[in-house]
Design a protein around this motif. Structure first.
Motif, PDB file in Angstrom:
ATOM      1  N   PHE A  85      49.650  16.245  90.070  1.00 62.91           N
ATOM      2  CA  PHE A  85      49.482  16.433  88.630  1.00 62.91           C
ATOM      3  C   PHE A  85      48.143  15.865  88.170  1.00 62.91           C
ATOM      4  N   ALA A  86      47.791  14.672  88.622  1.00 62.04           N
ATOM      5  CA  ALA A  86      46.537  14.035  88.200  1.00 62.04           C
ATOM      6  C   ALA A  86      45.342  14.917  88.559  1.00 62.04           C
ATOM      7  N   LYS A  87      45.351  15.509  89.746  1.00 58.48           N
ATOM      8  CA  LYS A  87      44.237  16.376  90.162  1.00 58.48           C
ATOM      9  C   LYS A  87      44.208  17.659  89.331  1.00 58.48           C
ATOM     10  N   ALA A  88      45.373  18.252  89.118  1.00 56.83           N
ATOM     11  CA  ALA A  88      45.437  19.486  88.318  1.00 56.83           C
ATOM     12  C   ALA A  88      44.998  19.219  86.875  1.00 56.83           C
ATOM     13  N   PHE A  89      45.408  18.079  86.333  1.00 58.89           N
ATOM     14  CA  PHE A  89      45.031  17.713  84.967  1.00 58.89           C
ATOM     15  C   PHE A  89      43.523  17.480  84.870  1.00 58.89           C
ATOM     16  N   GLU A  90      42.971  16.740  85.813  1.00 59.23           N
ATOM     17  CA  GLU A  90      41.524  16.489  85.839  1.00 59.23           C
ATOM     18  C   GLU A  90      40.752  17.806  85.902  1.00 59.23           C
ATOM     19  N   ASN A  91      41.172  18.693  86.792  1.00 62.39           N
ATOM     20  CA  ASN A  91      40.499  19.984  86.918  1.00 62.39           C
ATOM     21  C   ASN A  91      40.637  20.820  85.647  1.00 62.39           C
ATOM     22  N   ARG A  92      41.790  20.726  84.980  1.00 64.94           N
ATOM     23  CA  ARG A  92      41.996  21.488  83.746  1.00 64.94           C
ATOM     24  C   ARG A  92      41.045  20.999  82.659  1.00 64.94           C
ATOM     25  N   LEU A 173      57.949  20.799  79.488  1.00 66.01           N
ATOM     26  CA  LEU A 173      58.912  20.219  80.428  1.00 66.01           C
ATOM     27  C   LEU A 173      60.352  20.254  79.922  1.00 66.01           C
ATOM     28  N   LYS A 174      60.557  20.677  78.702  1.00 61.99           N
ATOM     29  CA  LYS A 174      61.931  20.830  78.206  1.00 61.99           C
ATOM     30  C   LYS A 174      62.660  21.933  78.965  1.00 61.99           C
ATOM     31  N   ASN A 175      61.924  22.941  79.385  1.00 68.42           N
ATOM     32  CA  ASN A 175      62.542  24.091  80.054  1.00 68.42           C
ATOM     33  C   ASN A 175      62.083  24.297  81.491  1.00 68.42           C
ATOM     34  N   LYS A 176      61.092  23.520  81.915  1.00 69.47           N
ATOM     35  CA  LYS A 176      60.549  23.722  83.252  1.00 69.47           C
ATOM     36  C   LYS A 176      60.374  22.374  83.938  1.00 69.47           C
ATOM     37  N   SER A 177      60.080  22.426  85.233  1.00 66.12           N
ATOM     38  CA  SER A 177      59.935  21.203  86.033  1.00 66.12           C
ATOM     39  C   SER A 177      58.481  20.745  86.070  1.00 66.12           C
ATOM     40  N   ILE A 178      58.271  19.541  86.585  1.00 64.21           N
ATOM     41  CA  ILE A 178      56.915  19.025  86.756  1.00 64.21           C
ATOM     42  C   ILE A 178      56.148  19.894  87.748  1.00 64.21           C
ATOM     43  N   ASP A 179      56.834  20.404  88.773  1.00 59.61           N
ATOM     44  CA  ASP A 179      56.169  21.290  89.725  1.00 59.61           C
ATOM     45  C   ASP A 179      55.719  22.582  89.051  1.00 59.61           C
ATOM     46  N   ASP A 180      56.530  23.083  88.120  1.00 61.21           N
ATOM     47  CA  ASP A 180      56.123  24.266  87.348  1.00 61.21           C
ATOM     48  C   ASP A 180      54.865  23.961  86.532  1.00 61.21           C
ATOM     49  N   LEU A 181      54.823  22.777  85.937  1.00 57.67           N
ATOM     50  CA  LEU A 181      53.656  22.387  85.136  1.00 57.67           C
ATOM     51  C   LEU A 181      52.410  22.271  86.021  1.00 57.67           C
ATOM     52  N   ILE A 182      52.549  21.664  87.178  1.00 57.60           N
ATOM     53  CA  ILE A 182      51.426  21.540  88.114  1.00 57.60           C
ATOM     54  C   ILE A 182      50.931  22.931  88.516  1.00 57.60           C
ATOM     55  N   ASN A 183      51.867  23.818  88.846  1.00 55.37           N
ATOM     56  CA  ASN A 183      51.493  25.188  89.220  1.00 55.37           C
ATOM     57  C   ASN A 183      50.811  25.914  88.067  1.00 55.37           C
ATOM     58  N   TYR A 184      51.325  25.710  86.856  1.00 58.56           N
ATOM     59  CA  TYR A 184      50.722  26.333  85.672  1.00 58.56           C
ATOM     60  C   TYR A 184      49.274  25.854  85.492  1.00 58.56           C
ATOM     61  N   LEU A 185      49.061  24.546  85.583  1.00 59.35           N
ATOM     62  CA  LEU A 185      47.707  24.007  85.432  1.00 59.35           C
ATOM     63  C   LEU A 185      46.784  24.530  86.532  1.00 59.35           C
ATOM     64  N   ASN A 186      47.288  24.571  87.770  1.00 59.82           N
ATOM     65  CA  ASN A 186      46.464  25.070  88.867  1.00 59.82           C
ATOM     66  C   ASN A 186      46.112  26.550  88.682  1.00 59.82           C
ATOM     67  N   THR A 187      47.068  27.329  88.186  1.00 62.72           N
ATOM     68  CA  THR A 187      46.809  28.748  87.924  1.00 62.72           C
ATOM     69  C   THR A 187      45.746  28.896  86.851  1.00 62.72           C
ATOM     70  N   LYS A 188      45.851  28.120  85.780  1.00 62.46           N
ATOM     71  CA  LYS A 188      44.835  28.167  84.716  1.00 62.46           C
ATOM     72  C   LYS A 188      43.461  27.765  85.259  1.00 62.46           C
ATOM     73  N   ASN A 189      43.442  26.769  86.124  1.00 65.50           N
ATOM     74  CA  ASN A 189      42.174  26.310  86.696  1.00 65.50           C
ATOM     75  C   ASN A 189      41.545  27.392  87.583  1.00 65.50           C
ATOM     76  N   ASN A 190      42.375  28.104  88.326  1.00 63.55           N
ATOM     77  CA  ASN A 190      41.868  29.139  89.222  1.00 63.55           C
ATOM     78  C   ASN A 190      41.396  30.382  88.486  1.00 63.55           C
ATOM     79  N   GLN A 191      41.879  30.574  87.266  1.00 61.82           N
ATOM     80  CA  GLN A 191      41.463  31.719  86.458  1.00 61.82           C
ATOM     81  C   GLN A 191      40.094  31.503  85.827  1.00 61.82           C
ATOM     82  N   ALA A 192      39.684  30.242  85.741  1.00 62.12           N
ATOM     83  CA  ALA A 192      38.423  29.932  85.057  1.00 62.12           C
ATOM     84  C   ALA A 192      37.224  30.373  85.865  1.00 62.12           C
TER      85      ALA A 192
END
Length: 192
Positions: A85-92, A173-192
């Motif tokens: 998460f920390a790496k995905a957040f930093e990259n975001r 995170l109310k409806n999804k997991s931390i892994d979902d959030l990490i994947n979401y951030l990584n996907t957003k980072n890869n789209q940039a």
């Protein structure tokens, strides 16, 4: 407008961890350097971003920012999830402001004062815009191991970047997991 302010905040944080007594002087020098980079029309956007990130990395404590952005959820996740998460957040954060480099429009930053609040420091600055000015507060904490000061949050017009992310992540995170959030951030980072 908030995106434009966030860009200016991140771009002008071209500094490094430093002793308390040098924060104002170093931030002033650094702000001028970043503005010079931004005004250089010969540099491509990607190069500007890379130059700014190279130095910016040492001024922010991304791990603390990631931890604060998750709030109490941080304590419930595994060490591996914390690292991811920390790496995905930093990259975001980095990708987000590189995307917004084109929003810079010759704004200037004025350093107002360095205020001590409990065990923290707040560097109060003002973004001088064409039509209006905005207060920008850089929040520093002292790392006890190396006795240097790092930025852990920035408030724009009294709105904390970390609190904004925390609110977004709490909703997510109310409806999804931390892994979902990490994947979401990584996907957003890869789209940039």
């Amino acid at each position: 407008m908030l995106k434009k302010l966030l860009l200016i905040v991140l771009l002008t944080s071209y500094t490094f961890a430093m002793p308390k007594e040098q924060i104002v002087e170093e931030m002033t020098k650094s702000i001028h350097k970043v503005i010079d980079i931004l005004k250089n029309k010969q540099l491509p956007k990607k190069t500007k971003g890379e130059q700014i990130i190279k130095v910016m990395d040492s001024s922010f404590d991304y791990k603390i920012m990631a931890m604060l952005s998750l709030g109490k959820e941080w304590r419930t996740i595994s060490n591996e999830q914390k690292i991811n998460f920390a790496k995905a957040f930093e990259n975001r954060l980095k990708e987000s402001y590189i995307d917004k480099l084109d929003l810079y429009n010759n704004q200037e930053i004025k350093i107002d004062e360095l205020e001590e609040v409990k065990a923290r420091l707040i560097l109060k600055t003002t973004l001088i815009g064409e039509k209006e000015n905005f207060a920008i507060d850089y929040k520093f904490y002292e790392n006890r191991k190396n006795k240097q000061w790092y930025i852990y949050d920035v408030s724009i017009a009294k709105v904390s970047i970390i609190q904004t992310y925390r609110n977004q992540f709490t909703q997510y995170l109310k409806n999804k997991s931390i892994d979902d959030l990490i994947n979401y951030l990584n996907t957003k980072n890869n789209q940039a």
